[in-house]
Design a protein around this motif. Structure first.
Motif, PDB file in Angstrom:
ATOM      1  N   ASN A 135      23.704  43.738  19.100  1.00  0.00           N
ATOM      2  CA  ASN A 135      23.411  44.418  17.841  1.00  0.00           C
ATOM      3  C   ASN A 135      23.089  43.412  16.729  1.00  0.00           C
ATOM      4  O   ASN A 135      22.190  43.642  15.904  1.00  0.00           O
ATOM      5  CB  ASN A 135      24.586  45.299  17.430  1.00  0.00           C
ATOM      6  N   VAL A 156      11.894  45.359  22.310  1.00  0.00           N
ATOM      7  CA  VAL A 156      12.406  44.251  23.112  1.00  0.00           C
ATOM      8  C   VAL A 156      12.039  44.428  24.583  1.00  0.00           C
ATOM      9  O   VAL A 156      11.649  45.512  25.023  1.00  0.00           O
ATOM     10  CB  VAL A 156      13.950  44.140  23.005  1.00  0.00           C
ATOM     11  N   ILE A 211      19.547  42.357  17.167  1.00  0.00           N
ATOM     12  CA  ILE A 211      18.618  43.415  16.750  1.00  0.00           C
ATOM     13  C   ILE A 211      18.515  43.469  15.234  1.00  0.00           C
ATOM     14  O   ILE A 211      17.413  43.587  14.672  1.00  0.00           O
ATOM     15  CB  ILE A 211      19.042  44.785  17.317  1.00  0.00           C
ATOM     16  N   CYS A 238      15.434  40.138  25.164  1.00  0.00           N
ATOM     17  CA  CYS A 238      16.816  40.599  25.005  1.00  0.00           C
ATOM     18  C   CYS A 238      17.527  40.478  26.337  1.00  0.00           C
ATOM     19  O   CYS A 238      16.894  40.310  27.386  1.00  0.00           O
ATOM     20  CB  CYS A 238      16.873  42.039  24.483  1.00  0.00           C
ATOM     21  N   LEU A 256      19.353  50.464  20.864  1.00  0.00           N
ATOM     22  CA  LEU A 256      17.900  50.615  20.812  1.00  0.00           C
ATOM     23  C   LEU A 256      17.523  52.053  20.478  1.00  0.00           C
ATOM     24  O   LEU A 256      16.578  52.310  19.723  1.00  0.00           O
ATOM     25  CB  LEU A 256      17.279  50.207  22.150  1.00  0.00           C
ATOM     26  N   LYS A 281      15.087  42.853  13.045  1.00  0.00           N
ATOM     27  CA  LYS A 281      14.535  43.904  12.180  1.00  0.00           C
ATOM     28  C   LYS A 281      14.052  43.360  10.838  1.00  0.00           C
ATOM     29  O   LYS A 281      13.338  44.047  10.107  1.00  0.00           O
ATOM     30  CB  LYS A 281      15.587  44.998  11.961  1.00  0.00           C
ATOM     31  N   ASN A 335      17.997  52.856  16.814  1.00  0.00           N
ATOM     32  CA  ASN A 335      16.980  52.205  15.980  1.00  0.00           C
ATOM     33  C   ASN A 335      15.555  52.661  16.312  1.00  0.00           C
ATOM     34  O   ASN A 335      14.602  52.193  15.683  1.00  0.00           O
ATOM     35  CB  ASN A 335      17.078  50.685  16.136  1.00  0.00           C
TER      36      ASN A 335
END
Length: 283
Positions: A99, A114, A102, A89, A138, A106, A141
């Motif tokens: 985002n 990451v 990410i 990342c 992050l 997912k 999540n």
């Protein structure tokens, strides 16, 4: 037979990946870089019959820095063992694009976090609004962030303490013990590790010895591990290989045999070579 989970290794496919850092014309300019300028896969993790590699965590290796999902997609096609993956990342990327990456990552079953190699730039991230927004993504999540700095120091410790406190839902994993100085006198390392023990969501991977000194002596590993065990929560310590870079010093099997030689406590050995990685990475 001893069960192992290796929480830090890398595979390369030079035919389809970029790996700019592995090319001879690019830094780092190592005289022995040729040792790792080849394809590495699961079949190269060779151990004797007394050891059983049950699972591992693959940490990004520069397959495609612009499209992080490409490396994970390749890994999930070729790996047969259960494993978890850490994608690359860019913390200073626009938060909307960050985002998006990410959300795309997912979709992959193995994805759990990451890494952005921070080295000496931790102090520059704290006032950076995009970086803080991306850390918040992050955090929301509840992902892992692999924290790679250039060395243990008071300045880096202050950054680690501040960032771990600001984002409590992120599991921060300090790669390679923060690259302590190669020395047989580890008083400074002991103090710095003890200082970091206050960070509730910080975990440490002990590995990368060959990056500190190609010809390191086992006493160096023993002293660092002693400092870790005595001054850091042993439920948050993991032993790892950094394969294939460990080949700069010796074989994969030799490294793990050395770990088991150093740790003569059966319960502690099980935690550091298996159970902690299983818990931290949800393998």
């Amino acid at each position: 037979m001893q069960k192992i989970i290796d929480p830090h290794l890398h595979f390369f496919n030079l035919d389809i990946g970029q790996y700019n850092w592995l090319k001879s014309e690019n830094p780092p300019y190592w005289d022995d870089k040729g040792i790792i300028q080849k394809n590495f896969s699961e079949k190269d993790l060779m151990l004797g019959p007394h050891l059983n590699l049950e699972s591992f965590v693959h940490v990004e290796a520069g397959f495609s820095n612009e499209q992080p999902s490409k490396e994970i997609e390749w890994l999930e096609k070729v790996i047969s063992k259960p494993f978890k993956s850490i994608a690359t990342c860019n913390l200073q990327q626009n938060h909307k694009l960050f985002n998006k990456n990410i959300e795309e990552l997912k979709r992959f079953q193995s994805f759990i976090g990451v890494r952005d190699i921070i080295d000496q730039n931790g102090h520059k991230l704290l006032p950076n609004q995009e970086a803080m927004r991306n850390f918040e993504i992050l955090n929301e999540n509840k992902l892992i962030f692999e924290l790679q700095i250039d060395k243990l120091s008071n300045t880096n410790n202050e950054f680690i303490k501040e960032i771990t406190k600001a984002f409590p839902n992120i599991k921060f994993v300090l790669n390679h013990i923060g690259f302590p100085a190669y020395s047989h006198n580890n008083f400074d390392t002991m103090c710095l590790l003890k200082d970091l023990n206050q960070c509730e969501n910080l975990y440490i991977k002990a590995s990368g010895w060959e990056m500190m000194n190609r010809n390191y002596e086992l006493i160096f590993v023993e002293n660092i591990m002693s400092a870790l065990i005595n001054h850091f929560d042993t439920n948050k310590i993991m032993l790892a290989s950094n394969f294939p870079l460990n080949l700069f010093k010796g074989s994969y099997e030799e490294l793990w045999d050395n770990y088991f030689h150093i740790l003569n406590d059966e319960q502690l050995t099980h935690k550091l070579t298996y159970q902690n990685a299983k818990n931290i990475y949800n393998i």
